[in-house]
Design a protein around this motif. Structure first.
Motif, PDB file in Angstrom:
ATOM      1  N   LYS A  25      -4.577   1.425  -0.679  1.00  0.00           N
ATOM      2  CA  LYS A  25      -5.865   1.623  -0.244  1.00  0.00           C
ATOM      3  C   LYS A  25      -5.911   2.709   0.870  1.00  0.00           C
ATOM      4  CE  LYS A  25      -8.984  -0.756  -2.856  1.00  0.00           C
ATOM      5  NZ  LYS A  25      -9.970  -0.126  -3.566  1.00  0.00           N
ATOM      6  N   ASN A  26      -4.760   2.447   1.660  1.00  0.00           N
ATOM      7  CA  ASN A  26      -4.865   3.580   2.927  1.00  0.00           C
ATOM      8  C   ASN A  26      -3.359   3.678   3.332  1.00  0.00           C
ATOM      9  OD1 ASN A  26      -4.848   4.273   5.983  1.00  0.00           O
ATOM     10  ND2 ASN A  26      -7.008   3.553   5.728  1.00  0.00           N
ATOM     11  N   LEU A  27      -2.987   4.838   3.574  1.00  0.00           N
ATOM     12  CA  LEU A  27      -1.435   5.343   3.956  1.00  0.00           C
ATOM     13  C   LEU A  27      -1.822   6.253   5.166  1.00  0.00           C
ATOM     14  CD1 LEU A  27       1.643   5.059   3.810  1.00  0.00           C
ATOM     15  CD2 LEU A  27       1.254   6.802   2.054  1.00  0.00           C
ATOM     16  N   ALA A  28      -1.299   5.927   6.293  1.00  0.00           N
ATOM     17  CA  ALA A  28      -1.545   6.912   7.488  1.00  0.00           C
ATOM     18  C   ALA A  28      -0.403   6.944   8.475  1.00  0.00           C
ATOM     19  CB  ALA A  28      -2.960   6.577   8.335  1.00  0.00           C
ATOM     20  N   GLU A  34      -9.356  -6.859   5.258  1.00  0.00           N
ATOM     21  CA  GLU A  34      -9.297  -8.291   5.247  1.00  0.00           C
ATOM     22  C   GLU A  34      -8.668  -8.815   3.801  1.00  0.00           C
ATOM     23  OE1 GLU A  34      -8.904 -10.013   7.904  1.00  0.00           O
ATOM     24  OE2 GLU A  34      -9.268  -8.173   9.108  1.00  0.00           O
ATOM     25  N   ARG A  35      -8.888  -8.372   2.789  1.00  0.00           N
ATOM     26  CA  ARG A  35      -8.470  -8.804   1.654  1.00  0.00           C
ATOM     27  C   ARG A  35      -7.172  -8.220   1.133  1.00  0.00           C
ATOM     28  NH1 ARG A  35      -9.396  -5.911  -3.248  1.00  0.00           N
ATOM     29  NH2 ARG A  35     -10.504  -4.022  -3.073  1.00  0.00           N
ATOM     30  N   GLY A  36      -6.797  -7.229   1.924  1.00  0.00           N
ATOM     31  CA  GLY A  36      -5.547  -6.506   1.601  1.00  0.00           C
ATOM     32  C   GLY A  36      -4.278  -6.935   2.446  1.00  0.00           C
ATOM     33  N   ASP A  37      -3.168  -6.573   2.126  1.00  0.00           N
ATOM     34  CA  ASP A  37      -2.060  -6.556   2.955  1.00  0.00           C
ATOM     35  C   ASP A  37      -1.571  -5.457   3.706  1.00  0.00           C
ATOM     36  OD1 ASP A  37      -1.368  -9.238   1.794  1.00  0.00           O
ATOM     37  OD2 ASP A  37       0.026  -8.279   0.441  1.00  0.00           O
ATOM     38  N   LEU A  38      -1.591  -5.638   5.060  1.00  0.00           N
ATOM     39  CA  LEU A  38      -1.543  -4.655   6.133  1.00  0.00           C
ATOM     40  C   LEU A  38      -0.052  -4.563   6.573  1.00  0.00           C
ATOM     41  CD1 LEU A  38      -2.657  -2.279   8.037  1.00  0.00           C
ATOM     42  CD2 LEU A  38      -3.174  -3.945   9.554  1.00  0.00           C
ATOM     43  N   LEU A  75       1.202   3.194   8.697  1.00  0.00           N
ATOM     44  CA  LEU A  75       0.724   1.674   8.268  1.00  0.00           C
ATOM     45  C   LEU A  75       0.196   2.209   6.766  1.00  0.00           C
ATOM     46  CD1 LEU A  75      -2.457   2.070   8.660  1.00  0.00           C
ATOM     47  CD2 LEU A  75      -2.021   1.107  10.961  1.00  0.00           C
ATOM     48  N   CYS A  76      -0.051   1.123   6.273  1.00  0.00           N
ATOM     49  CA  CYS A  76      -0.518   1.022   4.914  1.00  0.00           C
ATOM     50  C   CYS A  76      -1.398  -0.459   4.416  1.00  0.00           C
ATOM     51  CB  CYS A  76       0.245   1.393   3.565  1.00  0.00           C
ATOM     52  SG  CYS A  76       1.486  -0.062   3.200  1.00  0.00           S
ATOM     53  N   VAL A  77      -2.274  -0.049   3.460  1.00  0.00           N
ATOM     54  CA  VAL A  77      -3.108  -1.364   3.077  1.00  0.00           C
ATOM     55  C   VAL A  77      -2.969  -1.716   1.643  1.00  0.00           C
ATOM     56  CG1 VAL A  77      -5.210  -2.631   3.018  1.00  0.00           C
ATOM     57  CG2 VAL A  77      -4.660  -1.228   5.013  1.00  0.00           C
TER      58      VAL A  77
END
Length: 147
Positions: free
Chosen positions: A61-64, A32-36, A47-49
């Motif tokens: 924080k996330n790359l999938a 929620e605090r990140g840009d998706l 997608l990524c955050v």
């Protein structure tokens, strides 16, 4: 190909987010605090955050990427979008990952270099052991890239 910034109902992408981060409560710490960002071609491929970590630093924080589309350049295109979007707004982009040669090589090809290591991150923060490519993850390897 379309890259869209998702601002509402981010949890609808949870299944794909879990490919890169296997524990939902860990994703809840940053989603929620990140840009998706989601890449569609024409359906969802990757997608990524990205989060603001302060002092001119943001963190991937996330790359999938959907399993059957991996290796086709979608994650690279998404990262290039992140580089363009955050250049001038931040000085540094960090990414933390497990010590998996294939993943480290991907980030190095994208211009990242070693930053630091967080000892026992995966064993201290995840309830179940995480095994990727036959390797149990223990330390978080941080890489950095200037923007």
């Amino acid at each position: 190909m379309l890259i869209e910034k998702i601002t509402t109902d981010k949890k609808r992408f949870l299944d794909l987010l879990l490919l890169a981060d296997e524990q939902e409560d860990m994703i809840d710490r940053y989603l929620e605090r990140g840009d998706l960002f989601a890449l569609f071609d024409p359906d969802l491929k990757s997608l990524c955050v990205v989060t603001d970590e302060g002092k001119g630093t943001c963190e991937l924080k996330n790359l999938a990427t959907c399993v059957h589309y991996q290796g086709q350049g979608y994650a690279t295109r998404l990262l290039e979008h992140v580089f363009r979007s955050y250049s001038g707004k931040y000085e540094t982009l960090l990414v933390g990952t497990g010590e998996i040669p294939r993943i480290l090589a991907f980030y190095k090809r994208c211009g990242f270099t070693f930053s630091h290591r967080l000892k026992n991150f995966f064993t201290d923060n995840y309830r179940e052991p995480i095994v990727e490519c036959g390797v149990r993850l223990v330390d978080m390897i941080y890489l950095r890239r200037s923007l």
